[in-house]
Design an enzyme around this catalytic site. Structure first.
Site, PDB file in Angstrom:
ATOM      1  N   HIS A  85      48.543  53.372  60.647  1.00 35.54           N
ATOM      2  CA  HIS A  85      49.909  54.074  61.041  1.00 35.54           C
ATOM      3  C   HIS A  85      50.205  54.927  61.212  1.00 35.54           C
ATOM      4  O   HIS A  85      50.101  55.972  60.286  1.00 35.54           O
ATOM      5  CB  HIS A  85      51.224  52.743  60.011  1.00 35.54           C
ATOM      6  CG  HIS A  85      52.502  52.728  61.426  1.00 35.54           C
ATOM      7  ND1 HIS A  85      53.532  54.622  60.922  1.00 35.54           N
ATOM      8  CD2 HIS A  85      53.226  52.098  61.726  1.00 35.54           C
ATOM      9  CE1 HIS A  85      54.360  53.768  61.945  1.00 35.54           C
ATOM     10  NE2 HIS A  85      54.117  52.624  62.416  1.00 35.54           N
TER      11      HIS A  85
ATOM     12  N   GLU B 226      50.970  51.819  69.170  1.00 38.43           N
ATOM     13  CA  GLU B 226      52.659  51.924  68.872  1.00 38.43           C
ATOM     14  C   GLU B 226      52.322  53.702  69.311  1.00 38.43           C
ATOM     15  O   GLU B 226      52.218  54.137  69.054  1.00 38.43           O
ATOM     16  CB  GLU B 226      52.434  51.904  67.660  1.00 38.43           C
ATOM     17  CG  GLU B 226      52.780  50.469  67.015  1.00 38.43           C
ATOM     18  CD  GLU B 226      53.419  50.585  66.091  1.00 38.43           C
ATOM     19  OE1 GLU B 226      53.965  49.474  65.805  1.00 38.43           O
ATOM     20  OE2 GLU B 226      53.490  51.328  65.232  1.00 38.43           O
TER      21      GLU B 226
ATOM     22  N   GLY C 270      61.210  54.595  66.192  1.00 33.44           N
ATOM     23  CA  GLY C 270      61.543  55.382  65.812  1.00 33.44           C
ATOM     24  C   GLY C 270      62.454  55.654  66.814  1.00 33.44           C
ATOM     25  O   GLY C 270      63.800  56.888  66.158  1.00 33.44           O
TER      26      GLY C 270
ATOM     27  N   SER D 140      59.896  50.615  68.742  1.00 35.08           N
ATOM     28  CA  SER D 140      61.599  50.807  69.484  1.00 35.08           C
ATOM     29  C   SER D 140      61.903  49.312  70.308  1.00 35.08           C
ATOM     30  O   SER D 140      62.419  49.507  71.191  1.00 35.08           O
ATOM     31  CB  SER D 140      62.213  51.685  70.239  1.00 35.08           C
ATOM     32  OG  SER D 140      62.668  53.404  69.926  1.00 35.08           O
TER      33      SER D 140
END
Ligand code: PGA
Length: 259
Positions: A95, A167, A173, A213
């Site tokens: 991540h 991502e 975020g 998001s």
């Protein structure tokens, strides 16, 4: 046919009590969604309690990270053996928050990939570029490089068990989502990369999630893209109603049989 996979990454949120309440409510709300995978990623402290709650539901659970050694003097780490012991199905690896804040390298991520697969857990491997890299036209190079290094020595059989998550860092975020077309283009590039590293058959089986998001109001258009097989959801997965709406995204005219 690739089965859609919607995952909720809770990050460093929720106590045991809140996690258990959430898992119980989600299990009841989503008990009629059989043709897809729903996975939640509670914090380590709540994993065992959540495992007991979701055992008889169609909700799977996973860990947000792990170390690559099975045991030993690694203060503060959690091992693949410990996660396998409580029946963890998935583990998120690479991540961007771990890469950026905790300094995880591709070499470490590759060791973790091998360890997870050795313990029969499925990795969700996250890749993605920073805004400066995209602006310089380097997004594909960055993602290609991450895939080559993170998947080093992962076999074809292991690859089909692996889920990839694209991502872009600038979308996490921030409320900014990649446009569905841009996301689809990067997903197609990722699949091409898997073809070049493995073969067409393997690549056609690998599921690629989009993350950054994702919300109830943009999931339908994202999932309508032919190369997007699911979503890795952060903020919007913390609330049962919003996560359930995402899981119940509208199937587009393009059925999953066509993917
Ligand atoms: P976000 O996070 O949905 O809050 O942008 C996604 C992620 O980090 O996996």
């Amino acid at each position: 046919m690739r089965k859609p996979i919607i995952a909720g990454n809770w990050k460093m949120n929720k106590t045991i009590k809140k996690s258990v309440e959430f898992a119980r409510e989600l299990g009841e709300t989503l008990n009629d969604c059989p043709d897809m995978e729903i996975v939640i990623f509670p914090p380590f402290t709540a994993l065992y309690a959540v495992a007991n709650v979701v055992r008889d539901t169609n909700i799977l659970f996973g860990a947000q990270n792990m170390y690559f050694e099975p045991a030993g003097a690694y203060t503060g780490e959690v091992s693949p053996l410990m996660l396998a012991d409580i029946g963890v199905h998935y583990v998120i690896l690479g991540h961007s928050e771990r890469r950026e804040i905790l300094g995880e390298t591709d070499e470490i991520i590759n060791l973790k990939m091998k360890a997870a697969l050795n313990y029969r857990m499925k990795p969700i491997l996250c890749v993605g570029e920073k805004i400066e890299e995209r602006e310089k036209g380097k997004a594909e190079d960055v993602v290609h490089n991450q895939l080559v290094k993170d998947l080093h020595d992962i076999s074809k059989d292991e690859m089909v068990k692996t889920v990839l998550a694209y991502e872009p860092l600038w979308a996490i975020g921030t409320g900014k989502t990649a446009s569905p077309e841009d996301a689809n283009k990067m997903h197609a590039f990722i699949r091409e990369t898997i073809i070049s590293l493995y073969d067409k058959r393997t690549a056609s089986k690998v599921r690629i999630q989009y993350g950054g998001s994702v919300r109830p109001d943009n999931i339908d258009i994202l999932m309508a893209q032919p190369e997007i097989d699911g979503a890795l959801v952060g903020g919007a997965s913390l609330d049962v109603e919003s996560f359930a709406k995402i899981v119940r995204f509208k199937r587009s005219v393009l059925s999953f049989d066509d993917k």
